[in-house]
Write a protein that holds these residues in place. Structure first.
Motif, PDB file in Angstrom:
ATOM      1  N   ILE A   6     -16.232  10.699 -36.230  1.00  0.00           N
ATOM      2  CA  ILE A   6     -15.953  10.218 -37.579  1.00  0.00           C
ATOM      3  C   ILE A   6     -17.247   9.630 -38.124  1.00  0.00           C
ATOM      4  O   ILE A   6     -17.791   8.669 -37.569  1.00  0.00           O
ATOM      5  N   ILE A   7     -17.765  10.206 -39.211  1.00  0.00           N
ATOM      6  CA  ILE A   7     -18.994   9.730 -39.835  1.00  0.00           C
ATOM      7  C   ILE A   7     -18.652   9.141 -41.198  1.00  0.00           C
ATOM      8  O   ILE A   7     -18.126   9.835 -42.067  1.00  0.00           O
ATOM      9  N   THR A   8     -18.926   7.858 -41.368  1.00  0.00           N
ATOM     10  CA  THR A   8     -18.648   7.215 -42.650  1.00  0.00           C
ATOM     11  C   THR A   8     -19.857   7.367 -43.578  1.00  0.00           C
ATOM     12  O   THR A   8     -20.983   7.042 -43.203  1.00  0.00           O
ATOM     13  N   ALA A   9     -19.590   7.868 -44.774  1.00  0.00           N
ATOM     14  CA  ALA A   9     -20.647   8.133 -45.750  1.00  0.00           C
ATOM     15  C   ALA A   9     -20.136   7.782 -47.145  1.00  0.00           C
ATOM     16  O   ALA A   9     -20.291   8.546 -48.093  1.00  0.00           O
ATOM     17  N   ALA A  10     -19.507   6.607 -47.264  1.00  0.00           N
ATOM     18  CA  ALA A  10     -18.742   6.280 -48.460  1.00  0.00           C
ATOM     19  C   ALA A  10     -19.229   5.045 -49.198  1.00  0.00           C
ATOM     20  O   ALA A  10     -18.582   4.597 -50.146  1.00  0.00           O
ATOM     21  N   GLY A  11     -20.367   4.481 -48.795  1.00  0.00           N
ATOM     22  CA  GLY A  11     -20.787   3.187 -49.320  1.00  0.00           C
ATOM     23  C   GLY A  11     -21.370   3.228 -50.726  1.00  0.00           C
ATOM     24  O   GLY A  11     -21.638   4.294 -51.296  1.00  0.00           O
ATOM     25  N   CYS A  56     -15.579  17.261 -36.230  1.00  0.00           N
ATOM     26  CA  CYS A  56     -16.407  16.313 -36.970  1.00  0.00           C
ATOM     27  C   CYS A  56     -15.786  16.095 -38.347  1.00  0.00           C
ATOM     28  O   CYS A  56     -15.521  17.053 -39.076  1.00  0.00           O
ATOM     29  N   ILE A  57     -15.551  14.819 -38.686  1.00  0.00           N
ATOM     30  CA  ILE A  57     -14.980  14.439 -39.971  1.00  0.00           C
ATOM     31  C   ILE A  57     -15.954  13.503 -40.667  1.00  0.00           C
ATOM     32  O   ILE A  57     -16.408  12.522 -40.073  1.00  0.00           O
ATOM     33  N   VAL A  58     -16.275  13.800 -41.925  1.00  0.00           N
ATOM     34  CA  VAL A  58     -17.149  12.948 -42.728  1.00  0.00           C
ATOM     35  C   VAL A  58     -16.317  12.323 -43.843  1.00  0.00           C
ATOM     36  O   VAL A  58     -15.639  13.034 -44.592  1.00  0.00           O
ATOM     37  N   VAL A  59     -16.382  11.007 -43.943  1.00  0.00           N
ATOM     38  CA  VAL A  59     -15.602  10.269 -44.939  1.00  0.00           C
ATOM     39  C   VAL A  59     -16.508   9.921 -46.115  1.00  0.00           C
ATOM     40  O   VAL A  59     -17.500   9.219 -45.961  1.00  0.00           O
ATOM     41  N   LEU A  60     -16.144  10.419 -47.302  1.00  0.00           N
ATOM     42  CA  LEU A  60     -16.904  10.171 -48.519  1.00  0.00           C
ATOM     43  C   LEU A  60     -16.156   9.198 -49.425  1.00  0.00           C
ATOM     44  O   LEU A  60     -14.953   9.006 -49.278  1.00  0.00           O
ATOM     45  N   GLY A  61     -16.879   8.611 -50.369  1.00  0.00           N
ATOM     46  CA  GLY A  61     -16.263   7.688 -51.322  1.00  0.00           C
ATOM     47  C   GLY A  61     -17.125   7.595 -52.552  1.00  0.00           C
ATOM     48  O   GLY A  61     -17.109   8.476 -53.408  1.00  0.00           O
ATOM     49  N   TYR A  75     -21.875  23.293 -44.242  1.00  0.00           N
ATOM     50  CA  TYR A  75     -20.916  22.949 -43.187  1.00  0.00           C
ATOM     51  C   TYR A  75     -19.519  23.470 -43.529  1.00  0.00           C
ATOM     52  O   TYR A  75     -18.526  22.757 -43.420  1.00  0.00           O
ATOM     53  N   ASP A  76     -19.439  24.742 -43.916  1.00  0.00           N
ATOM     54  CA  ASP A  76     -18.171  25.310 -44.374  1.00  0.00           C
ATOM     55  C   ASP A  76     -17.058  25.171 -43.351  1.00  0.00           C
ATOM     56  O   ASP A  76     -15.930  24.824 -43.689  1.00  0.00           O
ATOM     57  N   SER A  77     -17.350  25.442 -42.092  1.00  0.00           N
ATOM     58  CA  SER A  77     -16.289  25.472 -41.080  1.00  0.00           C
ATOM     59  C   SER A  77     -16.435  24.401 -40.004  1.00  0.00           C
ATOM     60  O   SER A  77     -15.472  24.104 -39.301  1.00  0.00           O
ATOM     61  N   SER A  78     -17.621  23.803 -39.879  1.00  0.00           N
ATOM     62  CA  SER A  78     -17.869  22.897 -38.756  1.00  0.00           C
ATOM     63  C   SER A  78     -17.528  21.446 -39.051  1.00  0.00           C
ATOM     64  O   SER A  78     -17.402  20.643 -38.127  1.00  0.00           O
ATOM     65  N   VAL A  79     -17.398  21.097 -40.337  1.00  0.00           N
ATOM     66  CA  VAL A  79     -17.168  19.704 -40.716  1.00  0.00           C
ATOM     67  C   VAL A  79     -16.015  19.621 -41.705  1.00  0.00           C
ATOM     68  O   VAL A  79     -15.913  20.437 -42.625  1.00  0.00           O
ATOM     69  N   LYS A  80     -15.157  18.630 -41.503  1.00  0.00           N
ATOM     70  CA  LYS A  80     -14.071  18.357 -42.447  1.00  0.00           C
ATOM     71  C   LYS A  80     -14.478  17.159 -43.300  1.00  0.00           C
ATOM     72  O   LYS A  80     -14.744  16.081 -42.780  1.00  0.00           O
ATOM     73  N   PHE A  81     -14.541  17.357 -44.607  1.00  0.00           N
ATOM     74  CA  PHE A  81     -14.888  16.282 -45.532  1.00  0.00           C
ATOM     75  C   PHE A  81     -13.619  15.727 -46.163  1.00  0.00           C
ATOM     76  O   PHE A  81     -12.786  16.483 -46.677  1.00  0.00           O
ATOM     77  N   ILE A  82     -13.458  14.409 -46.113  1.00  0.00           N
ATOM     78  CA  ILE A  82     -12.341  13.760 -46.788  1.00  0.00           C
ATOM     79  C   ILE A  82     -12.900  12.691 -47.719  1.00  0.00           C
ATOM     80  O   ILE A  82     -14.045  12.263 -47.566  1.00  0.00           O
ATOM     81  N   GLU A  83     -12.086  12.259 -48.685  1.00  0.00           N
ATOM     82  CA  GLU A  83     -12.545  11.263 -49.652  1.00  0.00           C
ATOM     83  C   GLU A  83     -11.593  10.078 -49.706  1.00  0.00           C
ATOM     84  O   GLU A  83     -10.370  10.256 -49.710  1.00  0.00           O
ATOM     85  N   VAL A  87     -11.936   4.607 -54.077  1.00  0.00           N
ATOM     86  CA  VAL A  87     -13.239   4.685 -53.421  1.00  0.00           C
ATOM     87  C   VAL A  87     -13.793   3.315 -53.060  1.00  0.00           C
ATOM     88  O   VAL A  87     -14.606   3.189 -52.140  1.00  0.00           O
ATOM     89  N   ASP A  88     -13.386   2.273 -53.770  1.00  0.00           N
ATOM     90  CA  ASP A  88     -13.987   0.957 -53.587  1.00  0.00           C
ATOM     91  C   ASP A  88     -13.287   0.196 -52.461  1.00  0.00           C
ATOM     92  O   ASP A  88     -12.499  -0.722 -52.695  1.00  0.00           O
TER      93      ASP A  88
END
Length: 217
Positions: A6-11, A56-61, A75-83, A87-88
């Motif tokens: 889980i990679i956080t990328a939402a700041g 691998c999941i990347v969390v966006l915000g 990263y079409d198939s290797s990473v799942k992006f969620i939002e 967002v705050d």
């Protein structure tokens, strides 16, 4: 045991934006600044994908569209992006949202601004977690002060490996930084094992523009 990253990328990117303004620079999210022939976030993702993980999941915000436009096509198939919605929210909520979208037993939890943490170190964290006497009650974490068996969770943060569902119980209904939550987990009797860094740069996050320049050097 299956492992999700889980990679956080939402700041908010507030400290980096403040530095860019003071330097009369164009505003750009730190996660999509160049880092070698990739971006900061792509380097973090690729180091994680090379580790012994199952998904691998990347969390966006904040700035999700800017980040997705810059990197998602790679990263079409290797990473799942969620939002995050809304967002705050705090880091603990971002992490909880990522864990909620995983079905794996364990989670390797990383922040997107940690491009210098190597695949080797991620694998060491996973190995220590899997080989512990009680993996469900063990947190394998990149050390900040001491390494080996730890006697405190003070000052600790990501990256770390933890049992996914157990970690979610502590994160649910929280909206905070991670350290207070890690201290609570420690106080509940979990074993914390600090992993020694491969090099000093692994201990640095990119918060300010000067941090970014130091890691590029």
């Amino acid at each position: 045991m299956s492992i999700s990253t889980i990679i956080t990328a939402a700041g908010k990117n507030s400290r980096m934006r403040k530095d860019q303004i003071s330097r009369n620079m164009d505003l750009k999210n730190k996660l999509i600044l160049p880092f070698g022939d990739k971006t900061v976030l792509e380097t973090t993702i690729d180091n994680a994908l090379s580790a012994n993980i199952d998904e691998c999941i990347v969390v966006l915000g904040h700035y999700a569209s800017e980040i997705k436009e810059a990197i998602c096509d790679n990263y079409d198939s290797s990473v799942k992006f969620i939002e995050n919605n809304p967002v705050d929210v705090g880091l603990s909520t971002s992490l909880f949202n990522g864990l909620s979208n995983s079905g794996c037993d364990y989670a390797l939890c990383i922040t997107g601004d940690q491009p210098t943490v190597t695949t080797e170190t991620f694998n060491k964290m996973i190995e220590v977690s899997q080989n512990s006497d009680n993996p469900e009650k063990t947190i394998s974490i990149l050390r900040r002060r001491k390494y080996g068996l730890l006697d405190t969770a003070e000052g600790l943060g990501m990256p770390f490996v933890a049992h996914r569902k157990n970690l979610m119980k502590y994160l649910e209904n929280e909206d905070d930084n991670l350290n207070p939550i890690l201290r609570k987990i420690f106080d509940d009797g979990y074993v914390f094992y600090g992993i020694k860094e491969k090099n000093k740069k692994e201990l640095l996050n990119i918060n300010h523009y000067e941090d970014y320049l130091n890691l590029l050097d």
